[in-house]
Design an enzyme around this catalytic site. Structure first.
Site, PDB file in Angstrom:
ATOM      1  N   HIS A 145     -19.486 -89.972  27.112  1.00 50.76           N
ATOM      2  CA  HIS A 145     -19.082 -90.310  28.684  1.00 50.76           C
ATOM      3  C   HIS A 145     -19.841 -90.047  29.660  1.00 50.76           C
ATOM      4  O   HIS A 145     -20.243 -90.520  30.485  1.00 50.76           O
ATOM      5  CB  HIS A 145     -17.733 -89.112  28.793  1.00 50.76           C
ATOM      6  CG  HIS A 145     -16.493 -89.447  28.466  1.00 50.76           C
ATOM      7  ND1 HIS A 145     -15.906 -89.231  27.230  1.00 50.76           N
ATOM      8  CD2 HIS A 145     -15.528 -90.269  28.971  1.00 50.76           C
ATOM      9  CE1 HIS A 145     -14.551 -89.744  26.947  1.00 50.76           C
ATOM     10  NE2 HIS A 145     -14.525 -90.343  27.829  1.00 50.76           N
ATOM     11  N   GLY A 146     -21.143 -89.243  29.222  1.00 48.58           N
ATOM     12  CA  GLY A 146     -22.224 -89.120  30.044  1.00 48.58           C
ATOM     13  C   GLY A 146     -23.294 -88.349  29.703  1.00 48.58           C
ATOM     14  O   GLY A 146     -22.945 -87.380  28.878  1.00 48.58           O
TER      15      GLY A 146
END
Lengths: 361, 495
Positions: B330-331
């Site tokens: 996701h990041g």
């Protein structure tokens, strides 16, 4: 029902809804965005006839109001103020004589583009630049993130001056798409509904003329300056301090602002004015002591100190007078001098501009 | 280009639709496919044309590798083994993602660990790279295992770039997409699909423009100003974000499904009322379903298969590791890793509970625990830094004090004097993040919508083609379109 008919009916419903909203917004136009409506027209008419107007709605389009006041002012104006809501209380009588001509063209949450647009409109109608320009320096003038999108209705006027200053040729849009978009918005629909509710259900009269400055609502004076409501003028210290704490902890306009933007454009603009023999004065409106301390402790908001330092250096280099300071201690200000964390009572600019009066300028 | 922009809704989508079916009507099928690819790349390049070569290189390379792997079945001699080719493809995709998404994160951690001062690269994350890379990894795996074969480069390109699902999913598989593009009945306008497409697109646009963007004001203001967050504010802010994320991402997915349905393409379901879940296992079967399927098939299962003897504890450990990877996907931040780890632990605990205890929790209590756990994990998901997350959680726990709006001071002090001992403060900061007396009703409204109402897919699948549904959808579409002037990005564009 056949699916094809459903699709047609879907689009009929859609088009009916959006166009009804657009027609309603155009027809009511409570903020005078599309045409000189009764609302702004009445303010302009009364103010230019030397009357104090009780504002029916405080959050209308000040950009349009200022533009129309300039267009309807028939005499020469020697002193003008370019500023945000923080300099709206600056009045002619604080430092000028009766015979002097003065207009406060402040626009809430104004950007540098708005300042340039006002000068552009002024020049267009007065056929000259003003002799004296008081420029309020709010730190967010150097924050392009939060103020660029406001008051876009003056964009064409801004571009006119930008072209003159920079020698570039940026074309104005053939038609203002922002106006069209505004017609088709629920935001403006709700504003218009609220306007109708106030006027026809609550029975408010729009923009009545008054002869007292101690009026309940917001007032606008013939010199373009604004009065806060009576409740704000007389707010208890406790309420003002609570608001000062709140804005010190969280100020939406100050967010995302770690370095000064717009500096070169700002300097070009000032240089343009001074090179045309305009007397420029910078005004740094003070903060409430609590807000100022909180700002200086905040990771992002502490940039206000850097802005003041930059302005003082720039002004000294260019022989520009600076009045006021963000630091309230320098001016010995206390809670009763404020309406909230960032807006002062009118007595504060009166005190600050006394210096100008004494200098005989 | 954003789905919730005038350009997409009123220009690109209708133009692409009419030209696509015009070309198909004239039986120029290849041209219609080329048109779809062109429109999709235009849609992608609108954002930043500089990234177009990147996606094209990625597509070409993956197609090349898959073709070489397919040739093994034809018993052709090759210099590289099928497995080596597959590994090259995998390394290429992971390197691409790793370079653009994780390089600065990697450098930062190296600097921190060994005290070096390697300068950061400050690389901008190419749009959709996480999604198109994942989709192509899945294709390579399926190709390696002989489950898919695509011999047409144009078809493969459509599979990757088809604009409704290009930017933020749903993550689709070749085998569920390509039969739809090749079927004859998919090449003519199908008004039933158009009805369903317009219906769900309208719901999605409304979810994004009206609900998610309203919640976004409170969530953004709160997370950007964590220094002073207190109990009530912290709860409003965290709940606002939790609901914003759902309405934003599921709104995007609804629009993607709607746009695809106009072209007779049915995308897989990505959300199934996740906030109705009564356990973490249940939650991940309902939340971002295509990602859950991906990590199960392509991360969890291969790890599990690598064990000689699989035990319950090994399986649970694998679940946690899988979710740590999913969190990082996701990041590039430790807060995302924590988010993934917490969810992995949550699922493992849920499995443990089911296996080791016979006690069945009350349904409402189970929902309450699940929802609040999810809400807490999303604090890590949203927070920019670890400290910010901790400050929000401190606020939610009451450790940062209780502050109420100033106008309640008199009421509390006179009517509820016993509360004075809890050191309640009064200020107006709650208004400054945009919270008004109207806000609790908004939050209540969204709780009712997500917990008690049918979701958009259920509504679409049970749609009755009559005047009522046309008025309902037309009205939602109009209301959302009238709010498009305040456009904001979809949250999942950042991942």
């Amino acid at each position: 029902m056949p699916a094809k008919k459903w699709v047609k009916f879907f689009f009929i419903v859609f088009l009916t809804c959006v166009n009804s909203v657009a027609i309603f917004n155009w027809r009511i136009d409570s903020l005078g965005l599309f045409k000189t409506n009764a609302y702004i027209g009445k303010i302009v008419n009364e103010v230019t006839n030397n009357k104090i107007v009780n504002l029916f709605e405080k959050n209308f389009n000040y950009g349009i109001l200022r533009k129309e006041i300039i267009q309807n002012t028939l005499h020469k104006v020697d002193w003008i103020v370019l500023g945000s809501s923080r300099s709206m209380a600056l009045r002619k009588r604080f430092f000028l004589k009766e015979a002097d001509t003065f207009q406060n063209y402040s626009i809430p949450a104004a950007s540098l583009k708005n300042y340039m647009a006002i000068v552009s409109i002024f020049k267009d109608y007065q056929k000259t630049l003003p002799e004296n320009v008081i420029i309020e320096i709010d730190p967010t003038l150097f924050n392009t993130l939060n103020r660029e999108d406001k008051n876009r209705f003056l964009n064409d006027d801004y571009i006119r001056l930008l072209n003159e200053i920079t020698g570039q040729v940026i074309n104005k849009s053939p038609f203002n798409i922002d106006f069209i978009k505004k017609l088709y918005t629920t935001d403006y629909l709700f504003t218009n509904i609220e306007f109708l509710r106030k006027r026809y259900i609550s029975g408010f009269e729009i923009n009545t003329v008054t002869d007292t400055s101690d009026y309940l609502g917001y007032l606008i004076e013939p010199d373009g300056s604004r009065h806060y409501s009576l409740a704000q003028k007389k707010a208890s210290s406790e309420i003002v301090e609570r608001q000062a704490v709140a804005i010190g902890k969280f100020s939406p306009l100050m967010g995302g602002f770690n370095e000064l933007a717009n500096v070169s454009m700002f300097e070009l603009f000032i240089q343009y004015l001074t090179s045309h023999d305009v007397n420029v004065i910078f005004y740094l409106p003070p903060y409430h002591p609590i807000t100022y301390d909180l700002f200086l402790k905040h990771d992002t908001y502490k940039i206000i100190a850097e802005v003041e330092k930059y302005i003082l250096t720039y002004a000294s280099r260019n022989d520009i007078v600076v009045l006021g300071s963000y630091d309230p201690q320098k001016l010995h200000l206390v809670t009763t001098d404020f309406v909230d964390g960032v807006h002062t009572q009118a007595s504060v600019p009166e005190r600050i501009f006394k210096e100008l009066k004494e200098r005989g300028k | 280009m954003l789905f919730n922009s005038y350009e997409f809704v009123f220009v690109l989508l209708p133009v692409s639709f009419f030209v696509y079916f015009y070309l198909n009507k004239k039986k120029i099928v290849i041209a219609s496919k080329i048109w779809l690819v062109f429109v999709s790349l235009f849609f992608y390049g609108w954002w930043n044309i500089a990234y177009l070569p990147l996606i094209l290189i990625s597509i070409s390379f993956n197609y090349f590798i898959s073709q070489r792997m397919n040739e093994f079945d034809g018993a052709k001699r090759q210099y590289l083994s099928k497995k080596t080719l597959f590994q090259i493809g995998l390394v290429f995709n992971i390197s691409l993602l790793g370079y653009f998404k994780y390089m600065d994160f990697f450098i930062q951690n190296i600097n921190l660990a060994v005290g070096s001062e390697i300068p950061l690269l400050y690389l901008a994350l190419p749009l959709a790279i996480s999604f198109f890379t994942l989709q192509q990894i899945a294709y390579l795996v399926d190709s390696y295992e002989g489950l898919v074969k695509e011999k047409n480069f144009l078809n493969y390109t459509i599979f990757v770039v088809f604009f409704p699902q290009l930017i933020a999913g749903p993550i689709v598989h070749h085998k569920e997409m390509m039969p739809q593009f090749s079927g004859v009945r998919y090449k003519v306008k199908n008004y039933k699909n158009i009805v369903m497409g317009l219906f769900i697109f309208s719901i999605g646009l409304f979810k994004k423009a009206i609900i998610a963007d309203t919640l976004a004001v409170w969530a953004t203001n709160g997370f950007d100003n964590v220094e002073t967050i207190h109990f009530i504010m912290a709860w409003f802010v965290s709940l606002s974000y939790t609901f914003q994320l759902y309405f934003d991402f599921s709104g995007y997915t609804d629009m993607a499904m709607g746009a695809a349905l106009l072209f007779n393409i049915r995308l897989p379901q990505n959300f199934n009322s996740p906030y109705k879940a009564t356990g973490m296992i249940d939650f991940w079967k309902r939340w971002h379903i295509t990602l859950t399927n991906f990590i199960t098939t392509y991360i969890y299962m291969p790890i599990v298969r690598s064990f000689e003897k699989l035990t319950f504890h090994k399986a649970m450990l694998t679940t946690i590791v899988t979710f740590l990877i999913a969190g990082l996907w996701h990041g590039a931040s430790w807060t995302f890793v924590v988010f993934g780890g917490l969810n992995g632990v949550g699922i493992a605990a849920n499995h443990y509970w089911k296996k080791k205890t016979k006690f069945k929790l009350n349904r409402i209590l189970a929902w309450f625990l699940t929802f609040n756990f999810v809400n807490i994990t999303f604090v890590f998901f949203r927070a920019r830094e670890w400290d910010d997350a901790i400050k929000i959680l401190n606020g939610m726990s009451g450790r940062s004090g209780f502050t109420l709006p100033g106008h309640l001071a008199n009421i509390i002090e006179t009517k509820l004097p016993f509360l004075a001992q809890y050191n309640i403060q009064y200020d107006e900061s709650i208004h400054n993040i945009g919270i008004t007396p109207f806000t609790p009703f908004w939050v209540l409204f969204v709780i009712i919508v997500v917990c008690y109402k049918q979701n958009s897919i259920e509504l679409m699948d049970s749609i009755k083609i009559n005047y009522h549904t046309a008025i309902y959808a037309g009205f939602l579409f109009a209301w959302a379109a009238l709010s498009l002037s305040n456009v904001s990005e979809f949250l999942y564009f950042n991942f």
